[in-house]
Design an enzyme around this catalytic site. Sequence first.
Site, PDB file in Angstrom:
ATOM      1  CG  HIS A  28      -1.825  -1.172   1.433  1.00 24.20           C
ATOM      2  ND1 HIS A  28      -3.079  -1.473   0.727  1.00 24.20           N
ATOM      3  CD2 HIS A  28      -1.548  -2.345   1.854  1.00 24.20           C
ATOM      4  CE1 HIS A  28      -3.764  -2.617   0.999  1.00 24.20           C
ATOM      5  NE2 HIS A  28      -2.744  -3.204   1.851  1.00 24.20           N
ATOM      6  CD  GLU A  47      -4.109  -8.680   7.666  1.00 22.79           C
ATOM      7  OE1 GLU A  47      -2.976  -8.116   8.348  1.00 22.79           O
ATOM      8  OE2 GLU A  47      -4.896  -8.002   7.197  1.00 22.79           O
ATOM      9  CG  ASP A  68       0.204  -5.163   4.664  1.00 21.65           C
ATOM     10  OD1 ASP A  68      -0.395  -4.305   3.932  1.00 21.65           O
ATOM     11  OD2 ASP A  68      -0.328  -5.508   5.476  1.00 21.65           O
ATOM     12  CG  ASP A  69       0.247  -0.623   5.059  1.00 19.92           C
ATOM     13  OD1 ASP A  69      -0.159   0.116   4.385  1.00 19.92           O
ATOM     14  OD2 ASP A  69      -0.498  -1.961   5.410  1.00 19.92           O
TER      15      ASP A  69
END
Length: 350
Positions: free
Chosen positions: A20, A201, A279-280
């Site tokens: 992201h 998740e 992911d982040d």
Amino acid sequence: MSDSVLDFALRAPKAELHMHIEGSLEPELAFALAQRNGIDFPFASVDALRAAYDFSNLQSFLDLYYACADVLRTEQDFHDLMLAYLRRAHADGVVRAEVMFDPQTHTARGIPMQVVFDGFLAGIAAGEKEYGISTGLILCFLRHLSEDECLATLEEAKPFMQHVLAFGLDSSEVGHPPSKFVRLYAACRALGKPVVAHAGEEGPPAFITEALDLLKVNRIDHGVRSVDDPAVLERVARERVPLTVCPLSNVRLCVFDDMRQHSLPKLLAAGACVTINSDDPAYFGGYLGDNIRAVQAAFNFDRTVWYQLARNSIDASFASTADKARWLATLDASLCAPGAASDSNGPLDE
């Protein structure tokens, strides 16, 4: 751990499929953008912001994530964010990045969709010129919002469809099953674009089944809970459904207490099409290379596993057939380099 295996894993050409872009906003850049835009930032220093990166679950992370995103105001801001990520990705051997972004996070603050796209596209062009990275944008919808709101965002984004690689679904999984978005995904598929969705998740394996059967996704983002249901695990392996796993994120959000408890080895042993992603990365302890190092420290995989993980990532990407063939040829050549066959660590012994 064999350093040569780790070196191979880091250098191997690979795709990152679950990242992201708003989650790559480092504290230093956040403060610089806040100052540039004259924003009264709610943290006194970079250290104070980093200290806030102590999450008990997904929602506690999202609260901070949205607060920090407020510094993104101008085309230059979005450009700088994208280029900073691509610089880091290049250092980790990424040749293909399929980058998720949340337009609703920005349009809800009054930022025009045009500004978001123009900034990101300029950053992508600069990244391709400077680092040779092929990059596509995955437009993600916020699942904590209503389906009607998401459909409105899709309509608003239609003038930019030539710049959208695929559609995705992110934000809070608990309480927002894939079945909530059947109409939205039908509309997305009607535009001829691939679709992906976060599932499995924090949510149960049943969410993976819903995403496959109701949303008809091409990939499952995360999917680590598939090991909790043998039938779901067998299905994703049999159908070669790509799982875009984010190990450090899973640990930081308490999906697993420790990396050694991660379901990754079980997924691999079952034959699932697993890929490794960050992911982040600004919030969860690092970029793709940091995830690779953490996984290798926990499981001591051998070179053949890292080759398969890299191959999976390229195969599972939405890149052209020609680009995939070129990257896979480079990957195969790296596997056959001198000394490449000297490692055997028994990666899946459990």
